[in-house]
Enzyme design. Structure first.
Site, PDB file in Angstrom:
ATOM      1  CE1 TYR A  88      -3.818   2.362   0.819  1.00  0.00           C
ATOM      2  CE2 TYR A  88      -2.456   3.128   2.640  1.00  0.00           C
ATOM      3  CZ  TYR A  88      -3.562   3.270   1.820  1.00  0.00           C
ATOM      4  OH  TYR A  88      -4.410   4.332   2.020  1.00  0.00           O
ATOM      5  CE  LYS A 101      -3.834   5.077  -1.502  1.00  0.00           C
ATOM      6  NZ  LYS A 101      -4.856   5.588  -2.452  1.00  0.00           N
TER       7      LYS A 101
END
Length: 310
Positions: A171, A175
């Site tokens: 993640y 991001k």
């Protein structure tokens, strides 16, 4: 409904719940026509029941606004293309794209499988790139035809993308990629009338309910600092003509706080004018580090590692 988004056609991905839903409702409340995209999957990306996008559309229409649902997978070229096509066929225009869709598959790195990596990067990073590419192609064509748009893109990063987060290597990487994509897109698309910015929000959603479960409204004010609705006003402003001149920026948004984030900048430097030996390079690096700022700690540093070892 009239407001700063009056008459604008806006796409919001992952808008069936949480932040996306709050963004869609906020745009509609300001007069925008909203395409509500949501695949309707669970937290881990597995198929879910019902149509959250349809429920948000119904909510907007009951309030007197205009909205249409889209259930395509925006991390596929076909789904992203149909996203833009649906907005254009329904509203005859496209003024803003809010890339918000995503989910989690958290693991410590030694337990992070290839599928956990690929799936999260696919949805968060590819799911930003493909809608952006199709929307940008439309806006470029408009600009070349002499109809330069007042177009806006709002991408969604995270504190994990800014600083990293223990247990979220996939993640965090995705991001962080969203931030770099934002900077490149802002530069490339500016000549076509497109502004591109990113937010790093903190709010209580399905993805963060454990983190923020104990956060309560401020006593005596009724203000819930972790409500997703706190993030949406800035997103709406960034998606409208009122934000003219603001592009290539990253904003951290939490509760009543808005922070302009400042990225990598050159710190202490030394140029000897010749190639160093490894030992010389090491000595130089250590001298430079004495004058360098201490990095901000990764989210979850210490605590999550201790929990994993226990």
């Amino acid at each position: 409904m009239r407001g700063i988004a009056d008459g604008r056609a806006v796409i919001v991905t992952g808008a069936g719940r949480g932040l996306g839903r709050a963004h869609a409702l906020a745009f509609a409340a300001e007069g925008a026509k909203v395409l509500v995209n949501d695949l309707g999957v669970g937290l881990d990306g597995a198929p879910g029941a019902g149509s959250p996008a349809g429920r948000v559309v119904d909510e907007i229409r009951r309030a007197g606004g205009e909205a249409v649902a889209h259930h395509g997978d925006i991390a596929t070229d076909e789904g992203a293309a149909s996203l833009v096509t649906t907005a254009l066929e329904t509203y005859g225009r496209l003024d803003a794209l809010v890339n918000n869709a995503g989910f989690l598959r958290d693991r410590m790195l030694v337990n992070l499988g290839e599928d956990d990596w690929d799936t999260v990067v696919r949805v968060h990073l590819k799911g930003h790139f493909l809608p952006l590419r199709h929307a940008a192609a439309h806006w470029r064509a408009e600009a070349k035809a002499g109809r330069t748009p007042i177009a806006r893109v709002v991408n969604t990063s995270s504190g994990a993308g800014l600083l990293g987060a223990v247990g979220q290597g996939n993640y965090s990487a995705a991001k962080a990629g969203v931030l770099a994509l934002t900077l490149v897109a802002a530069e490339e698309l500016g000549p076509y009338g497109v502004q591109v910015n990113a937010i790093a929000p903190a709010a209580r959603t399905r993805m963060t309910e454990r983190t923020f479960a104990r956060t309560m409204a401020t006593p005596g004010t009724g203000f819930d600092a972790m409500a997703p609705e706190n993030v949406s006003p800035l997103v709406v402003w960034l998606g409208c003509a009122a934000s003219a001149g603001v592009t290539g920026r990253v904003f951290e948004v939490e509760g009543g706080r808005i922070t302009v984030m400042e990225g990598w900048r050159r710190g202490p430097s030394a140029d000897g004018g010749v190639r160093r030996t490894p030992s010389e390079a090491g000595r130089t690096a250590r001298e430079l580090l004495k004058d360098a700022e201490v990095p901000t700690a990764v989210y979850g540093a210490g605590q999550r590692i201790r929990e994993a070892r226990s």
